[in-house]
Each structure stands twice: as structure tokens, then as C-alpha cells.
Design a protein around this motif. Structure first.
Motif, PDB file in Angstrom:
ATOM      1  N   LYS A  24       0.378  -1.416   0.184  1.00  0.00           N
ATOM      2  CA  LYS A  24      -0.336  -0.209  -0.083  1.00  0.00           C
ATOM      3  C   LYS A  24       0.660   1.264  -0.062  1.00  0.00           C
ATOM      4  N   SER A  25       1.423   0.808  -0.484  1.00  0.00           N
ATOM      5  CA  SER A  25       3.030   2.565  -1.002  1.00  0.00           C
ATOM      6  C   SER A  25       1.552   3.724  -1.646  1.00  0.00           C
ATOM      7  N   ASP A  26       2.374   5.137  -1.691  1.00  0.00           N
ATOM      8  CA  ASP A  26       1.579   6.057  -2.301  1.00  0.00           C
ATOM      9  C   ASP A  26       1.822   5.828  -3.432  1.00  0.00           C
ATOM     10  N   LEU A  27       2.855   4.842  -3.714  1.00  0.00           N
ATOM     11  CA  LEU A  27       3.610   5.306  -5.118  1.00  0.00           C
ATOM     12  C   LEU A  27       2.294   5.268  -6.428  1.00  0.00           C
ATOM     13  N   LYS A  28       2.837   6.938  -7.064  1.00  0.00           N
ATOM     14  CA  LYS A  28       1.641   6.102  -8.074  1.00  0.00           C
ATOM     15  C   LYS A  28       2.772   6.865  -9.453  1.00  0.00           C
ATOM     16  N   PHE A  29       2.257   6.839 -10.690  1.00  0.00           N
ATOM     17  CA  PHE A  29       2.799   7.275 -12.015  1.00  0.00           C
ATOM     18  C   PHE A  29       1.867   7.963 -12.052  1.00  0.00           C
ATOM     19  N   PRO A  30       1.310   9.253 -12.873  1.00  0.00           N
ATOM     20  CA  PRO A  30       0.617   9.421 -13.793  1.00  0.00           C
ATOM     21  C   PRO A  30       0.216   9.549 -14.684  1.00  0.00           C
ATOM     22  N   PRO A  31      -1.284   9.475 -14.529  1.00  0.00           N
ATOM     23  CA  PRO A  31      -1.629   8.842 -16.009  1.00  0.00           C
ATOM     24  C   PRO A  31      -1.626   9.008 -17.400  1.00  0.00           C
ATOM     25  N   ASP A  32      -1.048   9.951 -17.769  1.00  0.00           N
ATOM     26  CA  ASP A  32      -0.383  10.573 -18.812  1.00  0.00           C
ATOM     27  C   ASP A  32       0.979   9.563 -19.443  1.00  0.00           C
ATOM     28  N   MET A  33       1.977   9.564 -17.825  1.00  0.00           N
ATOM     29  CA  MET A  33       3.062   9.209 -18.038  1.00  0.00           C
ATOM     30  C   MET A  33       2.164   7.610 -19.402  1.00  0.00           C
ATOM     31  N   HIS A  34       2.229   7.029 -18.262  1.00  0.00           N
ATOM     32  CA  HIS A  34       1.661   5.717 -18.636  1.00  0.00           C
ATOM     33  C   HIS A  34       1.525   5.702 -20.214  1.00  0.00           C
ATOM     34  N   LYS A  35       0.062   6.440 -20.694  1.00  0.00           N
ATOM     35  CA  LYS A  35       0.302   6.769 -22.059  1.00  0.00           C
ATOM     36  C   LYS A  35       0.849   6.707 -22.762  1.00  0.00           C
ATOM     37  N   MET A  36       2.150   7.826 -22.528  1.00  0.00           N
ATOM     38  CA  MET A  36       3.092   8.929 -23.220  1.00  0.00           C
ATOM     39  C   MET A  36       4.032   6.858 -23.410  1.00  0.00           C
ATOM     40  N   ILE A  37       3.886   6.155 -22.089  1.00  0.00           N
ATOM     41  CA  ILE A  37       4.865   5.418 -22.455  1.00  0.00           C
ATOM     42  C   ILE A  37       4.300   4.378 -23.207  1.00  0.00           C
ATOM     43  N   VAL A  38       2.680   3.691 -22.960  1.00  0.00           N
ATOM     44  CA  VAL A  38       2.700   3.136 -24.368  1.00  0.00           C
ATOM     45  C   VAL A  38       2.878   3.415 -25.870  1.00  0.00           C
ATOM     46  N   ILE A  39       2.362   4.618 -25.712  1.00  0.00           N
ATOM     47  CA  ILE A  39       2.103   5.418 -27.767  1.00  0.00           C
ATOM     48  C   ILE A  39       3.795   4.841 -27.313  1.00  0.00           C
ATOM     49  N   TYR A  40       5.187   5.310 -27.365  1.00  0.00           N
ATOM     50  CA  TYR A  40       6.430   5.487 -27.139  1.00  0.00           C
ATOM     51  C   TYR A  40       6.150   3.818 -27.650  1.00  0.00           C
ATOM     52  N   LEU A  41       6.038   3.158 -27.385  1.00  0.00           N
ATOM     53  CA  LEU A  41       7.142   1.788 -27.040  1.00  0.00           C
ATOM     54  C   LEU A  41       5.970   0.918 -28.109  1.00  0.00           C
ATOM     55  N   LEU A  42       4.540   1.264 -28.313  1.00  0.00           N
ATOM     56  CA  LEU A  42       4.289   1.033 -29.962  1.00  0.00           C
ATOM     57  C   LEU A  42       4.643   1.167 -30.902  1.00  0.00           C
ATOM     58  N   ILE A  43       5.508   2.605 -31.378  1.00  0.00           N
ATOM     59  CA  ILE A  43       6.286   3.613 -32.251  1.00  0.00           C
ATOM     60  C   ILE A  43       6.965   2.380 -32.564  1.00  0.00           C
ATOM     61  N   GLY A  44       7.450   2.130 -31.429  1.00  0.00           N
ATOM     62  CA  GLY A  44       9.058   1.386 -30.965  1.00  0.00           C
ATOM     63  C   GLY A  44       8.776  -0.156 -31.457  1.00  0.00           C
ATOM     64  N   ILE A  45       7.877  -0.214 -31.240  1.00  0.00           N
ATOM     65  CA  ILE A  45       7.870  -2.368 -31.578  1.00  0.00           C
ATOM     66  C   ILE A  45       7.389  -2.073 -33.222  1.00  0.00           C
ATOM     67  N   GLY A  46       6.615  -1.566 -33.490  1.00  0.00           N
ATOM     68  CA  GLY A  46       6.014  -1.415 -35.421  1.00  0.00           C
ATOM     69  C   GLY A  46       7.224  -0.711 -36.480  1.00  0.00           C
ATOM     70  N   LEU A  47       8.447  -0.239 -35.426  1.00  0.00           N
ATOM     71  CA  LEU A  47       8.753   0.404 -36.314  1.00  0.00           C
ATOM     72  C   LEU A  47       9.907  -0.905 -36.407  1.00  0.00           C
ATOM     73  N   HIS A  48      10.816  -1.193 -35.557  1.00  0.00           N
ATOM     74  CA  HIS A  48      11.104  -2.325 -35.428  1.00  0.00           C
ATOM     75  C   HIS A  48      11.162  -2.950 -35.689  1.00  0.00           C
ATOM     76  N   GLY A  49       9.355  -3.477 -35.814  1.00  0.00           N
ATOM     77  CA  GLY A  49       9.371  -4.717 -36.726  1.00  0.00           C
ATOM     78  C   GLY A  49       8.790  -4.395 -38.205  1.00  0.00           C
ATOM     79  N   GLY A  50       8.624  -3.146 -38.900  1.00  0.00           N
ATOM     80  CA  GLY A  50       8.221  -2.852 -39.827  1.00  0.00           C
ATOM     81  C   GLY A  50      10.253  -2.834 -40.989  1.00  0.00           C
TER      82      GLY A  50
END
Ligand SMILES: Nc1ncnc2c1ncn2[C@@H]1O[C@H](COP(=O)(O)O)[C@@H](O)[C@H]1O
Ligand SMILES: Nc1ncnc2c1ncn2[C@@H]1O[C@H](COP(=O)(O)O)[C@@H](O)[C@H]1O
Ligand SMILES: Nc1ncnc2c1ncn2[C@@H]1O[C@H](COP(=O)(O)O)[C@@H](O)[C@H]1O
Ligand code: NA
Ligand code: NA
Ligand code: NA
Lengths: 330, 109, 330, 109, 109, 330
Positions: A24-50
Motif C-alpha cells: 500500500k505504498s503511495d507510489l503512483k505514476f501519472p496516468p499520462d505518463m503511462h499513456k505516453m510510454i504506451v504510445i512510445y512503445l507501440l511506435i518502437g515495436i512497430g518501427l522495429h518490426g517494419g
């Protein structure tokens, strides 16, 4: 394969996130951070795959496409039958849950990529196509299963055509699918010189960013895990058994039908074993409002995802290795 | 009290809560009724006949939006009558209460 | 120059963003992500510019400063005359639109830098000074044009001195200008050893981050593009013609007056051809509340920006090349 | 109902919508009137005499802020009278309605 | 006016402001009173007996949350009576006013 | 050490941020950006520390742990005595302020690391353990001091046991401490091959990301700085004197007791001299609601932090150098 191969940073960060949630730590990542990383990772995996696909024989990609469609359609039906026959789960909840298991989790896929990279195993270029393709068909099958369920329940079978169309369009204009396909296309067409300019951002620092993503996912999974009780023992077991069934199909298809290397088989297995928590939940919420979201979300995020990340991936890899060594068909 | 009554006008306050995707439709409807002022609060959550809606939920992000508007009585009546048949589609709530508008230099009601 | 030089990843990502908007995908980047990338890119371009300037002869920067001021003051006046004379646009809207064309778009500039980097063309250090300088003067000219327009309209010419002062202060304390100048100064003073420590973050991964920025800009441009109709055919043509006029001025100044290399001429041309969508719109909203924001925003974000990114930059480069080869004045 | 009437006090609810840049000025004004409690909602959007204000607009981000305060009748009167001449500068709206305050351990009105 | 009176029901509007950490407790309490609809606005700021609360403060981020609920009179009474003893712990305010609910296809009050 | 060593980019960006605030620029970084960078930096510093520790003799870490605890407990008591005896500050404000000085500021620590990296000075692996340990004890001491103060004030000494427990749990489940310890553990256990995969993200681009963090901190410090007047001359002087007292203790402990190199002494000194603005303020707000937050926040963010970053770090380094050269005990 030793236990130390589990000490992939990405997986350890996932564990750290779950631990933070547990104490029950108060650790919490900003929700937008998560969205940003997802966007980044999807593009990265896509580019690499392409980029990888640009150097591959595209004819050989066709079987991968067929396998993806088969998984997307077949796995939800298997899941539905199990949920109805063994679990006596009511039809609409069964339909909604099933749809999730036909789709994939990009997070699980990327963890598997990190795992393979960590132990230095290479893989084919095609599984990334399957990743991109498998998001959508399961949603369609979910709709069909829900329609069938409603007919069973004797309710007015007036399937709302408008919503059907809306959902199908959604499934194909979905942001993450678009990003994946789009960046795959870009990775495909750009020259090596151009690609090298963006490579540091999308590849060099990819594995580190994935750690932060998985730490956050660990917290999310931990939150869902606490809803175990409300979901019941049968569904929790299903959340562990279904990926194993998917994995069995994946191993079979990856090895015997697609004939991939150990790395490739592992990725195909992970795709078949993983379960969506991005595209499918909102679609099911809309299409099957009668189903209880806490069922499918707890299963997907709280049970199947952590199971795959912590136990599944190394096991699937070990199984792929065994299969490849034992039944080498060529 | 004399002063106050001079700068206050009796009006209606309408408060609407709907899902964020329907906001454009609602605003179009309001503009169709010649509403000249409203305030919008996005990223609200809530609970209603369709269950919980939580903008912070990881996998199932569902946003409500709150629209508040102050207008004269007849205008309010028109707005309520226009919104009423659409409420099902918007999936939300619409409440009205009395209020007093402080007159300012520009009229936006 | 072949068509393949258009296949710069940054520009392809811009196209992907526009495509996502076109097919009404639910793809959406968090607004804070955009702000963060802009901050990052501005600092990166500033540091890089500062470092380059530290190695240049500063006396030679003076002509660039003059050119920037000339563009900032001259282009809005040209734009205003065209809008009034040819388009019969009402004076206040004309004033507000004009101001945008005297200023610059850092996004267009960075895309041009990516384009040049992609084809391996070098450029002078001075255009980045022009980028930093050109944001503000156009706002002043916009104020003057608006004051003049109000006098034409016969309205009470009481120019609100307070707001005038407020806007001038704003123009020089504006966050993006400050970041640009500040990081330029920092890039200038730090030692090479220090710079090398931060270089991976601000240069190595710059081009990749630019891709994400441009993908988002593509979605934004796509949104604005859909307001074409409300803007009318004349203004849309103006949004294409005005950057060409600016580009002609830029080519002339860059080649004949500043005597830059092909890369440098291209950047000067891009600065003259581009049009602000960051500093100027809020200033005009405040200074000319009578003007319709959807006019200048559609023009700037929906017409001129995409035109410059997709068609403009390669054409300006080709023109610079031609000019440099034909009229070599030395 | 006996119980309820004991824990409820008749008060006024004032709702102010202005642009976010003017928030500090407004709060200073409220503090000048000895207001002891208010609630602030930032990043609101809206539409009024000066056109649309959208906190999510890319190039033209314009935020409204909503300030809600509950206070006793005389206090409310003072607040309204103090805000009235400033409304032009703040560019927004100010409405007042009746409400009932649930007494709690600490008084903040 | 005939039409309007048919689609409007007299109800109460309750507006609660508490610190965000207590939200779960409050919602549990509301669910205990069988409340069937509420709207939640997070990341609000404010000022009260415990000083200023600012969600944007760098080192001392303190969020309020606003919960608005419309319900019938007896329900409202029950809610107020249930919240009253807890207000100290939640540290906030709770006000009630009259409102008129526009009837819709689904009942969520 | 020349003045040019002050020209570390990180510190210059801090100055840029303060300057932006001073000239009332509208420059503003998204709050989430700050949170994200803090998360990233904490993980980075933890991983780096863990990796360094993995190669160190862990027995030698024990003295560092003791030193950390001594600082955490001793410094607040010194601060409290000074505030009460010299400043006649009321007991509860004194308690709240004191607690901050026993804890540390990761931002200051990282700036010191950047400073040392900039001039090429190495340091021991142990200070990072001290960083992680020192966050919490000061909070406990703050609670004790507040309890003591309340007894002095004659108020009902009923220390709220529930809150006490709550705060102690908080202090140890605190997000930033968890991240620091967690990533330290991960850095410790992972293999070099695995670490190298995530190194580009967490180390290569670290110094650049730190610049953005410090630019933001500069703006925050600048905002607080403007509240100087309300805080009074005594407290402002205290905000400069207390880090010097802490630094003296740090120098002594780092050199004579721990026997570190110049780099290590500098870091220990910075830890002792720095003052928390993340974990302690919310804890004190809860535990000592009677204290005025603008006192401790202005001191911590507006006085001590900028003092340490701009003046302190180079001075502490110079002092460590002098000490090391003069009193070499071995
Ligand atoms: N009685 C109520 N009081 C306040 N808000 C409500 C009420 N009923 C519904 N809402 C809001 O309207 C949204 C949609 O309601 P519904 O369509 O009934 O699920 C909910 O998520 C709440 O935010
Ligand atoms: N009649 C109204 N009802 C609700 N909100 C209003 C009304 N009029 C103005 N507002 C709000 O006040 C803001 C500023 O109004 P104005 O200065 O008239 O443009 C608008 O953006 C709205 O958020
Ligand atoms: N009179 C009031 N009017 C509006 N909001 C209030 C009022 N009193 C308190 N609040 C809100 O309730 C929160 C907590 O109040 P308190 O516990 O008194 O500090 C404050 O931060 C305000 O947001
Ligand atoms: Na699957
Ligand atoms: Na221009
Ligand atoms: Na300290």
C-alpha cells in the motif's frame, strides 16, 4: 535455462510495482505518463518490426496472418465453451470474458521481447504482424458470442446494427492498432540512413522505458489482484488455465505449422496465451453492458497478465526450446 | 438590500451530466436553443443507472462532463424540453434550480 | 533530389497523424505529452544552435539578425495588403492573420532540420538565431496593423495602452522564446566536456522525439483541416500562396544578401515561409478579440503548416539548390 | 425532520466563473471580504459573451475557473456587492442561490 | 408550462466537498444509504478551516473532491443525517438545495 | 577549481528557471512532466547505485548506514535548538522546520553527482544508500519534537497514536523511497548483460533529463523565493546557516569517520547539508497542522535548495578537497 534469466530488469520492475501495491505504498505514476510510454512503445515495436519485415520475404508472412486470424477467432470460442460448460458462467459474462482471450497484450509481447533480448535469442520478423492483426478479430467474435448468448437467454435478439457497425469501425480505427500498423509501414519504407537517425530514440532506450511501463503495470495488476475474492475461485483458475491452453495452441502452430525458430515460437506462444486489456475492455463495455467489467478486468489485468509475465514467458520459452530440440520436423 | 436587488436577476441554473462523447451533440442542441453562455467541466466521474464511470480507471476510462448554464426562465424551459427526449442517448442527468444572476457589463444568458 | 527524400520518418509520422484524423481514429496523444516534447525540442534546438554559434564568428550573425527583423516586420505588411486588396477581408481579421505570417513555426524549422539531416546537408549556425528573434516582432506589427484597422473602421481609436504594454512584455517573456534563448546561451557557454554529458539526451534522441511531435501535429492539422469550408476558398489559397511569397523573400535574402550555403538558404526560406501557431494566436486573441480565431488557426495549423511540411520544405530545398548552382555570386 | 433542522443552516451558495488568470485577484477580493471557505475547480471551459473558451484547444488554450462558496446571507450580500463592479475585468458570471449548510465541527463560512 | 411540470420532479441537490483521500469512505457511506447516482469532480482546490488546499502546489499537493448528488427528499434527509457525524473526519463541507430533476428513461436517484 | 566549473549545464538550467520566474515569464512545465522526471531520475540513481554497490564490499556500507541515521536524528535536533534558542520561533513551527533539515533532497544530490561528473571526479558507492535511508528518520524525529513541543505548550499531550502509526508506515512505504530502494535492489541483482540493455535509458540520457528537472526546480524555487518577506530575516538566514552547519558535520563524518575520497566526502556533505521538499512537507502538514507550511516550504525550496545548488555544492567540493589534502589521516 537458469533462474537468473528471470532476473530481467523489466520483469523485476513489474514485481516492484506489484510489491508497491501490496504494501500500500503511495507510489503512483501519472496516468499520462503511462499513456505516453504506451504510445512510445507501440511506435518502437512497430518501427522495429517494419524494419525487420523490410528485410524479410513477405510471401512467408502469409501463414503468420492466417495463424493470427485463427487464434483471434478460435481462442474466444474455446474460452466461451469452457466458461459455459465447466464454470456455469452466465452467457453474457462468458462472451465478454472470452473476447479478451482471443486478443493480445502488447505489454506481454514486449516483455517477451525483452526476455529474449536478455538471453540473446533471435526471432523472426513475422510475429509483430500477428500482434497487430490479432487485436481486432476477437472483438468481432465477442460480438457474435454476445448475440448468440442473448438468443439463448431468449431476449429480443434485436442486435443493434448501429452499434455493431460502430464497433467494427472502432476495431479498425483503434488508436493503438493504427500506431502499430502505421509505424510498421514507416519502418518498412524509410531508408537505413533515415532509420539510423531515429534508432537511438526508438530502440536504444526502448528497454529502459519498458521497465517504467512494467513497473506501472505491476501496480495496476496489484490493484486488480485485490479483487480476487469478488471474482471467485473458478474464474481465477480460468485466468491461469486459459493462457496455458492458448500457449499449447501457440506452441503447436509456431513450431509445426509456421516452423519458426525457438525465439519465434516463444513469441507466437505469448501472443496466443496473452489477453487484451486495452482494445477489448471498452469494446465489451459498450457491446455487452450486461456483463460485469470487474470480472474481465480482474482476469485480464490481475490474473493472466502477471501470470504470463512472471511465470508464462520463461515457461513458454522452455517449452519452445524442448519442442524445437525434440520434434525438429525438418 | 436595495442595491442588491438592483444587480440581481432571478434566473434558472441548469446542471447537466452526460458522458463526454456526447458533449458535442449537447452543445449543438444548446446552441440550437440560442443559449448564450455555459460552463463545461470535463473529466468528471460518477455513478448512475449504467454503473460506475471513472475517468482514472486504467483499462476502462469513462469520462463524464458537467455542463452548467444559467438562463432566464423561458429559455430554461425551452432547454429542458429540448434535452428531455435526448437524455436517453446522452445517458445522464439534468437538474434545474433557481438562482440569481449578478448583472455584469456583458450579457451572456 | 528523388521522391525518396520525402520519406523522412518525421514527415511520414506527420502524414500518419493526419491519416489518423482523417479516418476518425480515436488515437489521441495526452496534451501534456505534446507540451513536454515541445519543451524538449526547443531546448534541444537551442543548445545545438548555441554550441554551433560558439564556434562561429559572431560578427557574421549581425546580418541574420537584421534579416529576421526585416521578415518579422515586412511579411505581415505584405500579408495585410494582400488580404485587404485581393480578398476584401475585413481589416481586423486581416491584421490578426497577417501577424501570424511574420512569425515562425519552430515545428516547421525542426522538420526542415530533420529533412536536411536525412539527406546529409549541412547548414550555418545563424538561422537558429533568426528563429528565436522572429517570434516577437510580428506581434508588434500585428498590434500596429490592428490599431490602424480600428482607425479605418472609424471606431474610437483609443488604443488600450495597458494592453499594448502587457502584450509587448508578454512577447519578450514568452516561455518558448525564453527557452530558446536560454538554452542557446547555455549551449554557448558550457565546455565541450559538459556538453557531451547532455548531448545524448538533447541530440542523440532528438530526431525520434521529433517524430512523435510531428505525429501529434498531424492530428492537430487534420482537425483544423476539416474547418476548410468555414474559412472559404480565398483564405485557403492565401494559406498556400503566402508561404510561397515568404519563401521567395527567404530565398532571395538567404542567397543574395546572407550568402549562405544550400542548407542555410533552405532554413532561412523555411523561416520566412512558416507561420506561427504558438506565440501569435493567444496574443492576437487578446489584442484583436474582434477577429475570428478559427480563421487564423485554420490557416496556420490546417493549411500553411502541412503545406510547408509536406510540399514546402523539399521544394524550398530544390529551389535553394537551383539558385545556389545558377547564381553563385562569388 | 426535527433532527435535520437542527443540523442545517440556511445560507447562500455563490458560484463564480471567470478566466483562470484572474483567479488570484478574485481570491484576494474574497479574502478582503473575510470569506472563510471556498472551493476552486480549475481547467473548466465554457462559452459566453467573449466566445468559446476551451482548455483543451491546442493553440488557443483558455481556461475558466469555477469558485463555489457557501456563506451566510449578509456575507453573501457583501461578496456580491464587491464582485459586481469587477465582473467586467474578470469576464465571467456570478450566480447566487439558496442552500442549507450541514453544520460540522469546524466553521468555514 | 403543462409539459414542463410533467417532466420535472422536485428533488434535493447535495454538494459535498472533502479531501480526496476520504472519497472512498464517502462513497461507501453513500452506497450504504442506497444512493443510486452521484457525480464526482476530482482535483479541486479550496480554502476552509484547515487552511488552503491546492492540487497544483509543488511540494504540498492537496486535492479536494466534489461529489454532487440529486435525490428525493427523504433520501436526502437520510444522506445528510449519515454524513453529518462523519464530516469532521472528512474535513469539508456539505450543502443541500432544492432542484428539479428532468425525468429520463432510466432512474438513477 | 575555476569558476567555469560552475558552468555545469544542470546548474545553468536551474538558473534559467529562476530567471524565468524572476522576469514573470509564462514559462511553465506540465506538473506531470515534473513527476515523470522525478520518477525517472530516482530509478536511474537507484539502478546506478545498486550496480555500483554490487561491485563493492558490503561490509563497508555499514558505517554509511550509521552515518545516515546519525544525520537523520542529530541534525533536526540541532536545528530545533537553534530555532528555539536564537530565533524564538514558536515550538511547533520549529519542530516542523527542523524535520526538513534531517532529511535529504534527491535533487541536490543529483546536481552534486552532475557537478562531480562534469569535473571528472569519482566517488564511492555508499552515499546513495545514505540518500535512500535518510528520508525517513527525520520524519520520526519531527514527530517526537512536535510531541515535545505540545507538552511544552501545555496542551493536552494526547499524541494521536493512530496518526503516529500512520505516519511511520507512510515514511517507509513512501513512493520515492520505495523507488530508490527498489531500483537499487534491481541494479544490484541483474547481470551486466541485462543492465547494459537498460543503461542507455537510465544512464546515457540521465544528465540531460536532469537539466529539465532543474529548470523546473528553478521556477519552483523562484516562486518560493518571492515569499521571503513573509518569512522574515531570521528564518532566511537560518535557511543559509543550517546547510552550512550540516555541511560541517558532513565534511567531518565523510572525511574522518568514513574516510571517503574527495568525491565521496562531497556527496556526504551534500546529503547532510540538503533539506527535504518531497517526503517531509506532507508528513509535517499532517503531523503538525498548527505549523505554517509557507515557513518550511519557503526555507526548503526557496532558500536552502537554491543555496546548495548554486553556492553550496562547489564550496563543499572545495572544502572536501582542502580537507582531503590537509588532514589525510591514513
Ligand atoms: N442522482 C444523480 N445525482 C448525481 N449525478 C447523477 C445522478 N444520476 C446520474 N448521475 C450522473 O450521470 C452519469 C450517467 O448516469 P447514468 O446514465 O444513469 O449511468 C453518472 O455517471 C453520474 O455522473
Ligand atoms: N449563462 C451562463 N451560464 C453558465 N456559464 C456562463 C454563462 N455565461 C458565461 N458563462 C461562463 O463564463 C465564462 C466567461 O463568460 P464571458 O465573459 O461572458 O465570455 C464563459 O466561458 C462561461 O464559462
Ligand atoms: N464555505 C465554504 N464554501 C465552499 N467550500 C468550502 C467552504 N468551507 C469549506 N469548503 C471546502 O471544503 C474544504 C475543506 O474544508 P475544511 O475542512 O474546513 O478545511 C476546503 O478546502 C474547501 O474546498
Ligand atoms: Na490471446
Ligand atoms: Na514567416
Ligand atoms: Na540534511
Amino acid at each position: 535455462m537458469s533462474l537468473s534469466s528471470l532476473l530481467v530488469p523489466a520483469i523485476l520492475f513489474f514485481a516492484l510495482g506489484m510489491f508497491a501495491c501490496l504494501i500500500k505504498s503511495d507510489l503512483k505514476f501519472p496516468p499520462d505518463m503511462h499513456k505516453m510510454i504506451v504510445i512510445y512503445l507501440l511506435i518502437g515495436i512497430g518501427l522495429h518490426g517494419g524494419k525487420a519485415l523490410a528485410g524479410s520475404d513477405m510471401g512467408s508472412a502469409i501463414p503468420a496472418v492466417w495463424a493470427a486470424l485463427a487464434f483471434g477467432c478460435g481462442l474466444p470460442i474455446i474460452a466461451y465453451i469452457i466458461l459455459r460448460a465447466l464454470g456455469k458462467i452466465d452467457p453474457l459474462n462468458a462472451a465478454a470474458i472470452s473476447a479478451h482471450y482471443g486478443s493480445v497484450s502488447a505489454g506481454t509481447y514486449m516483455t517477451a521481447v525483452a526476455f529474449l533480448a536478455g538471453i540473446g535469442v533471435t526471432y523472426e520478423a513475422y510475429p509483430v504482424i500477428m500482434l497487430a492483426i490479432m487485436e481486432s478479430p476477437a472483438i468481432m467474435i465477442g460480438l457474435v458470442l454476445a448475440g448468440y448468448s442473448r438468443r439463448i437467454l431468449g431476449g429480443a435478439s434485436k442486435t443493434d446494427k448501429g452499434m455493431m457497425k460502430h464497433l467494427i469501425i472502432d476495431a479498425f480505427t483503434n488508436g493503438s492498432i493504427l500506431l502499430l500498423f502505421g509505424s510498421m509501414a514507416i519502418g518498412w519504407v524509410v531508408s537505413d540512413a533515415s532509420y539510423n537517425k531515429i534508432e537511438p530514440f526508438f530502440e536504444l532506450i526502448f528497454m529502459g522505458a519498458l521497465c517504467i511501463f512494467l513497473c506501472d503495470m505491476g501496480m495496476e495488476a496489484g490493484k486488480r489482484l485485490s479483487e480476487f475474492k469478488s471474482v471467485g475461485i473458478f474464474l481465477v483458475s480460468f485466468g491461469v488455465a486459459m493462457p496455458l491452453i492458448g500457449a499449447a495452441c501457440g506452441l503447436f502452430v509456431g513450431h509445426f505449422l509456421l516452423g519458426y525458430s525457438v525465439g519465434g515460437i516463444t513469441l507466437v506462444t505469448v501472443l496466443a496465451a496473452s489477453c487484451s486489456y486495452i482494445a477489448v475492455p471498452p469494446a465489451m463495455r459498450l457491446a455487452v453492458p450486461e456483463a460485469n467489467p470487474s470480472f474481465y478486468l480482474t482476469l485480464s489485468l490481475g490474473v493472466t497478465f502477471p501470470f504470463n509475465v512472471v511465470v508464462g514467458i520463461p515457461s513458454y520459452y522452455a517449452a519452445a526450446q524442448y519442442l524445437h530440440a525434440t520434434y525438429y520436423p525438418w | 438590500m436595495v442595491l442588491l436587488s438592483e444587480i440581481l436577476i432571478s434566473m434558472k441554473r441548469i446542471e447537466i451530466v452526460i458522458n463526454e462523447e456526447s458533449l458535442d451533440d449537447l452543445l449543438e442542441l444548446l446552441r440550437g436553443e440560442n443559449v448564450r453562455g455555459y460552463t463545461v467541466i470535463k473529466k468528471a466521474g460518477g455513478f448512475g443507472s449504467t454503473g460506475e464511470r471513472d475517468p482514472d480507471d486504467y483499462a476502462l476510462q469513462q469520462n463524464n462532463v458537467i455542463v452548467v448554464l444559467a438562463c432566464e426562465d423561458e429559455q430554461a424551459e425551452r432547454v429542458i424540453l429540448a434535452i428531455h427526449p435526448k437524455l436517453k442517448g446522452f445517458g445522464g442527468m439534468c437538474i434545474m434550480s433557481d438562482c440569481q444572476w449578478t448583472v455584469g457589463p456583458a450579457v451572456s444568458y
